[in-house]
Design a protein around this motif. Structure first.
Motif, PDB file in Angstrom:
ATOM      1  N   GLU A   1      46.235  48.906  51.750  1.00 44.63           N
ATOM      2  CA  GLU A   1      46.666  50.159  51.126  1.00 44.63           C
ATOM      3  C   GLU A   1      46.002  50.331  49.751  1.00 44.63           C
ATOM      4  OE1 GLU A   1      50.958  50.698  51.250  1.00 44.63           O
ATOM      5  OE2 GLU A   1      50.694  52.485  50.010  1.00 44.63           O
ATOM      6  N   MET A   2      45.477  49.221  49.208  1.00 45.15           N
ATOM      7  CA  MET A   2      44.702  49.289  47.957  1.00 45.15           C
ATOM      8  C   MET A   2      43.754  48.092  47.918  1.00 45.15           C
ATOM      9  SD  MET A   2      46.954  47.641  45.073  1.00 45.15           S
ATOM     10  CE  MET A   2      47.893  46.168  45.394  1.00 45.15           C
ATOM     11  N   GLU A   3      42.804  48.146  47.005  1.00 42.77           N
ATOM     12  CA  GLU A   3      41.858  47.033  46.863  1.00 42.77           C
ATOM     13  C   GLU A   3      42.391  46.061  45.815  1.00 42.77           C
ATOM     14  OE1 GLU A   3      37.723  48.121  46.816  1.00 42.77           O
ATOM     15  OE2 GLU A   3      38.348  48.189  48.934  1.00 42.77           O
ATOM     16  N   TYR A   4      42.207  44.776  46.039  1.00 46.28           N
ATOM     17  CA  TYR A   4      42.668  43.802  45.054  1.00 46.28           C
ATOM     18  C   TYR A   4      41.887  42.496  45.205  1.00 46.28           C
ATOM     19  CZ  TYR A   4      45.374  41.890  48.995  1.00 46.28           C
ATOM     20  OH  TYR A   4      45.737  41.356  50.199  1.00 46.28           O
ATOM     21  N   ILE A   5      42.016  41.669  44.173  1.00 48.64           N
ATOM     22  CA  ILE A   5      41.409  40.335  44.211  1.00 48.64           C
ATOM     23  C   ILE A   5      42.528  39.332  44.400  1.00 48.64           C
ATOM     24  CG2 ILE A   5      40.065  38.629  42.891  1.00 48.64           C
ATOM     25  CD1 ILE A   5      38.413  41.068  42.995  1.00 48.64           C
ATOM     26  N   ARG A   6      42.304  38.377  45.278  1.00 51.85           N
ATOM     27  CA  ARG A   6      43.302  37.334  45.511  1.00 51.85           C
ATOM     28  C   ARG A   6      42.701  35.982  45.152  1.00 51.85           C
ATOM     29  NH1 ARG A   6      43.365  33.988  50.504  1.00 51.85           N
ATOM     30  NH2 ARG A   6      45.149  32.669  50.154  1.00 51.85           N
ATOM     31  N   PHE A   7      43.405  35.218  44.313  1.00 56.05           N
ATOM     32  CA  PHE A   7      42.952  33.850  44.013  1.00 56.05           C
ATOM     33  C   PHE A   7      43.487  32.933  45.109  1.00 56.05           C
ATOM     34  CE2 PHE A   7      40.864  33.707  39.856  1.00 56.05           C
ATOM     35  CZ  PHE A   7      40.956  35.050  39.523  1.00 56.05           C
ATOM     36  N   ARG A   8      42.583  32.535  46.007  1.00 57.61           N
ATOM     37  CA  ARG A   8      43.039  31.684  47.103  1.00 57.61           C
ATOM     38  C   ARG A   8      43.215  30.245  46.638  1.00 57.61           C
ATOM     39  NH1 ARG A   8      37.344  31.822  49.685  1.00 57.61           N
ATOM     40  NH2 ARG A   8      37.974  33.523  51.052  1.00 57.61           N
ATOM     41  N   ASP A   9      42.610  29.903  45.489  1.00 61.76           N
ATOM     42  CA  ASP A   9      42.796  28.587  44.864  1.00 61.76           C
ATOM     43  C   ASP A   9      42.924  28.786  43.362  1.00 61.76           C
ATOM     44  OD1 ASP A   9      42.402  26.768  47.108  1.00 61.76           O
ATOM     45  OD2 ASP A   9      40.358  27.577  47.147  1.00 61.76           O
ATOM     46  N   ALA A  10      43.441  27.751  42.688  1.00 62.76           N
ATOM     47  CA  ALA A  10      43.518  27.818  41.223  1.00 62.76           C
ATOM     48  C   ALA A  10      42.094  27.823  40.671  1.00 62.76           C
ATOM     49  CB  ALA A  10      44.280  26.610  40.696  1.00 62.76           C
ATOM     50  N   HIS A  11      41.912  28.544  39.559  1.00 56.71           N
ATOM     51  CA  HIS A  11      40.577  28.603  38.960  1.00 56.71           C
ATOM     52  C   HIS A  11      40.706  28.843  37.453  1.00 56.71           C
ATOM     53  CE1 HIS A  11      36.278  29.504  38.613  1.00 56.71           C
ATOM     54  NE2 HIS A  11      36.645  30.509  37.837  1.00 56.71           N
ATOM     55  N   ALA A  12      40.137  27.959  36.666  1.00 59.96           N
ATOM     56  CA  ALA A  12      40.086  28.101  35.190  1.00 59.96           C
ATOM     57  C   ALA A  12      41.432  28.545  34.611  1.00 59.96           C
ATOM     58  CB  ALA A  12      38.977  29.088  34.812  1.00 59.96           C
ATOM     59  N   GLY A  13      42.493  27.881  34.999  1.00 67.47           N
ATOM     60  CA  GLY A  13      43.812  28.198  34.434  1.00 67.47           C
ATOM     61  C   GLY A  13      44.537  29.331  35.143  1.00 67.47           C
ATOM     62  N   VAL A  14      43.879  29.954  36.123  1.00 69.04           N
ATOM     63  CA  VAL A  14      44.549  31.017  36.888  1.00 69.04           C
ATOM     64  C   VAL A  14      45.180  30.361  38.121  1.00 69.04           C
ATOM     65  CG1 VAL A  14      44.252  33.190  38.143  1.00 69.04           C
ATOM     66  CG2 VAL A  14      42.858  32.708  36.129  1.00 69.04           C
ATOM     67  N   ALA A  15      46.476  30.609  38.326  1.00 73.72           N
ATOM     68  CA  ALA A  15      47.187  29.944  39.422  1.00 73.72           C
ATOM     69  C   ALA A  15      46.784  30.505  40.778  1.00 73.72           C
ATOM     70  CB  ALA A  15      48.688  30.124  39.232  1.00 73.72           C
ATOM     71  N   ARG A  16      46.860  29.644  41.790  1.00 74.37           N
ATOM     72  CA  ARG A  16      46.666  30.083  43.167  1.00 74.37           C
ATOM     73  C   ARG A  16      47.689  31.193  43.465  1.00 74.37           C
ATOM     74  NH1 ARG A  16      49.451  28.986  47.951  1.00 74.37           N
ATOM     75  NH2 ARG A  16      48.158  29.602  49.702  1.00 74.37           N
ATOM     76  N   GLY A  17      47.261  32.189  44.236  1.00 77.40           N
ATOM     77  CA  GLY A  17      48.188  33.271  44.597  1.00 77.40           C
ATOM     78  C   GLY A  17      48.207  34.407  43.592  1.00 77.40           C
ATOM     79  N   THR A  18      47.445  34.255  42.497  1.00 84.50           N
ATOM     80  CA  THR A  18      47.362  35.347  41.511  1.00 84.50           C
ATOM     81  C   THR A  18      46.622  36.524  42.137  1.00 84.50           C
ATOM     82  OG1 THR A  18      47.422  33.828  39.643  1.00 84.50           O
ATOM     83  CG2 THR A  18      46.395  35.974  39.238  1.00 84.50           C
ATOM     84  N   VAL A  19      47.094  37.724  41.783  1.00 83.92           N
ATOM     85  CA  VAL A  19      46.500  38.950  42.324  1.00 83.92           C
ATOM     86  C   VAL A  19      46.024  39.797  41.143  1.00 83.92           C
ATOM     87  CG1 VAL A  19      47.040  41.100  43.535  1.00 83.92           C
ATOM     88  CG2 VAL A  19      48.068  38.947  44.299  1.00 83.92           C
ATOM     89  N   VAL A  20      44.822  40.335  41.257  1.00 85.29           N
ATOM     90  CA  VAL A  20      44.366  41.290  40.244  1.00 85.29           C
ATOM     91  C   VAL A  20      44.111  42.608  40.965  1.00 85.29           C
ATOM     92  CG1 VAL A  20      42.657  41.802  38.461  1.00 85.29           C
ATOM     93  CG2 VAL A  20      43.301  39.428  38.911  1.00 85.29           C
ATOM     94  N   ALA A  21      44.870  43.620  40.537  1.00 85.93           N
ATOM     95  CA  ALA A  21      44.732  44.937  41.175  1.00 85.93           C
ATOM     96  C   ALA A  21      44.502  45.943  40.064  1.00 85.93           C
ATOM     97  CB  ALA A  21      46.003  45.270  41.950  1.00 85.93           C
ATOM     98  N   GLY A  22      43.307  46.474  39.975  1.00 90.29           N
ATOM     99  CA  GLY A  22      42.971  47.380  38.862  1.00 90.29           C
ATOM    100  C   GLY A  22      43.136  46.612  37.564  1.00 90.29           C
ATOM    101  N   LYS A  23      43.948  47.187  36.660  1.00 92.69           N
ATOM    102  CA  LYS A  23      44.136  46.538  35.348  1.00 92.69           C
ATOM    103  C   LYS A  23      45.280  45.531  35.379  1.00 92.69           C
ATOM    104  CE  LYS A  23      42.501  50.296  32.406  1.00 92.69           C
ATOM    105  NZ  LYS A  23      42.851  51.576  33.074  1.00 92.69           N
ATOM    106  N   LYS A  24      45.902  45.414  36.507  1.00 93.52           N
ATOM    107  CA  LYS A  24      47.121  44.605  36.567  1.00 93.52           C
ATOM    108  C   LYS A  24      46.882  43.205  37.117  1.00 93.52           C
ATOM    109  CE  LYS A  24      51.753  44.868  37.326  1.00 93.52           C
ATOM    110  NZ  LYS A  24      52.728  45.709  36.689  1.00 93.52           N
ATOM    111  N   THR A  25      47.496  42.204  36.475  1.00 94.01           N
ATOM    112  CA  THR A  25      47.443  40.835  36.992  1.00 94.01           C
ATOM    113  C   THR A  25      48.855  40.421  37.385  1.00 94.01           C
ATOM    114  OG1 THR A  25      45.600  40.284  35.553  1.00 94.01           O
ATOM    115  CG2 THR A  25      46.848  38.435  36.428  1.00 94.01           C
ATOM    116  N   ILE A  26      48.998  39.965  38.625  1.00 92.86           N
ATOM    117  CA  ILE A  26      50.302  39.485  39.092  1.00 92.86           C
ATOM    118  C   ILE A  26      50.138  37.990  39.305  1.00 92.86           C
ATOM    119  CG2 ILE A  26      52.015  39.698  40.947  1.00 92.86           C
ATOM    120  CD1 ILE A  26      50.501  42.596  41.270  1.00 92.86           C
ATOM    121  N   ARG A  27      50.736  37.226  38.394  1.00 96.05           N
ATOM    122  CA  ARG A  27      50.478  35.777  38.381  1.00 96.05           C
ATOM    123  C   ARG A  27      51.103  35.049  39.566  1.00 96.05           C
ATOM    124  NH1 ARG A  27      50.210  37.945  33.676  1.00 96.05           N
ATOM    125  NH2 ARG A  27      48.795  37.107  32.109  1.00 96.05           N
ATOM    126  N   GLY A  28      50.428  33.991  40.012  1.00 91.48           N
ATOM    127  CA  GLY A  28      50.959  33.169  41.096  1.00 91.48           C
ATOM    128  C   GLY A  28      52.259  32.532  40.639  1.00 91.48           C
TER     129      GLY A  28
END
Ligand code: ATP
Length: 357
Positions: free
Chosen positions: A23-50
């Motif tokens: 329904e929208m485009e987003y980035i999904r962190f399938r693994d932890a990376h540089a301090g970003v938790a697995r499961g984190t979502v970035v959608a537009g300007k929004k970050t939804i932390r794992g």
């Protein structure tokens, strides 16, 4: 942790993040990376932390002594469902799985469950909920469709709302909170032991103990739930992660020892949990049927059924059993998940296959 464009493109390049649509485009962190938790979502300007892991304790008193930094804590019931995060993205409610997938099923339910008003007034917040009921992952419910228990609210900057404030806000907006079992001093071992025993007798999963100042959180589960999990999973043993059964036997042994529970009674329960599930699976495999579990969902948007097929693990085959439309235009679907590895292995053994151990 800032999810800058450079960090995201690094993660994409390293294969630790992926671009997804729906329904929208987003980035999904399938693994932890540089301090970003697995499961984190970035959608537009929004970050939804794992959602972070919660430390498990195996023994109550020493576990609290060593891990609980706050003088007082809230004891909440640990609800046995699945973790979802509900957030506002560009003025619309969306729900994401623990692993960071946009979940069309949960999104539809969240939009129908009164999350809209809360998020409109707190657009940066992320509601962390445990979902149960008629869902693709939990046992079908009688008397209600789904329940989404709010257990945490992330404020959009990686910090979490205090428990006290969360209980108030969840109530104010008519949402459902995980049950609060009480407020305890961290060294009130007698009170917490009593609570643990009551949860076990009440056939509850366990409790999550949250320091009132948010400095520490631990989870502690009951042997009832350990053995229940084993009973539900023993039939699909080849589809379970290594350690699933062993972990639960260990946890229940600790609890039994700490609380002086009747060892023979629990030994019988544990034996039955393993053998009953296995026997049912062997019978199915012997008849040439799949080793399966049944689920039921009620959906408005028919696309959700396709979305579910797309997101189901390769190890599981979905098979529709029946569907009914209700007058309001919603469709109730009963389906089964067939566990491929267990079905294949047990059927082969049932047909006489021999292996060299
Ligand atoms: P981990 O948290 O280590 O990833 P897990 O995903 O296997 O473990 P559990 O062992 O079941 O999950 O325990 C943590 C999860 O319990 C939380 O992520 C949340 O989904 C769920 N939960 C249920 N009730 C509560 C509650 N009252 N407070 C916090 N979490 C809760």
């Amino acid at each position: 942790m800032d999810t800058t464009a450079a960090l995201i493109s690094d993660a994409l390049e390293a294969g630790r993040a992926e671009k997804l649509g729906g329904e929208m485009e987003y980035i999904r962190f399938r693994d932890a990376h540089a301090g970003v938790a697995r499961g984190t979502v970035v959608a537009g300007k929004k970050t939804i932390r794992g959602y972070p892991h919660i430390k498990r304790i195996f023994t109550l008193e020493n576990g609290l002594r060593r891990n609980m930094l706050d003088d007082e804590l809230y004891a909440e019931e640990k609800i046995d469902g699945f973790n979802v995060r509900v957030a506002y993205v560009d003025g619309r409610v969306f729900a994401f799985s623990r692993g960071g997938f946009l979940d069309a099923f949960v999104t539809e339910k969240a939009r129908e469950s009164g999350f809209e008003r809360f998020l409109r007034e707190h657009p940066d917040a992320v509601l962390c909920c445990e979902m149960i009921g008629n869902t693709p992952y939990t046992a079908p419910a009688k008397g209600y469709d789904v329940k989404m228990y709010v257990f945490d609210i992330e404020l959009g900057d990686g910090t979490y709302m205090s428990c006290g404030q969360r209980y108030e806000l969840v109530k104010k907006y008519g949402l459902l909170s995980v049950p609060l079992l009480g407020r305890y001093r961290r060294d009130d071992y007698a009170g917490l032991r009593k609570l643990a025993l009551a949860l076990n007798r009440g056939r509850k999963e366990g409790m999550v103990l949250k320091g009132v100042h948010g400095r520490s959180t631990v989870k502690y589960v009951t042997p009832w739930s350990d053995i229940e999990d084993i009973a539900n999973a023993s039939g699909m043993l080849f589809d379970m992660p290594i350690g699933f059964f062993y972990q639960r036997v260990l946890r229940s042994a600790f609890f039994m020892k700490d609380f002086g529970l009747d060892r023979d009674r629990y030994a019988r329960k544990l034996g039955r949990a393993f053998y009953d599930g296995l026997e049912a699976a062997l019978e199915k495999a012997g008849r040439g049927e799949g080793v399966d579990e049944e689920f039921e969902i009620v959906i408005r948007n028919p696309e959700i059924w396709n979305d579910l097929h797309r997101h189901m693990s390769q190890d599981v085959k979905l098979e529709e059993l029946w569907r009914k439309r209700d007058p309001s235009g919603r469709t109730r679907i009963r389906f089964r998940k067939i566990y491929r590895k267990t079905t294949k292995t047990l059927s082969a053994y049932a047909r006489g296959k021999g292996i060299t151990d």
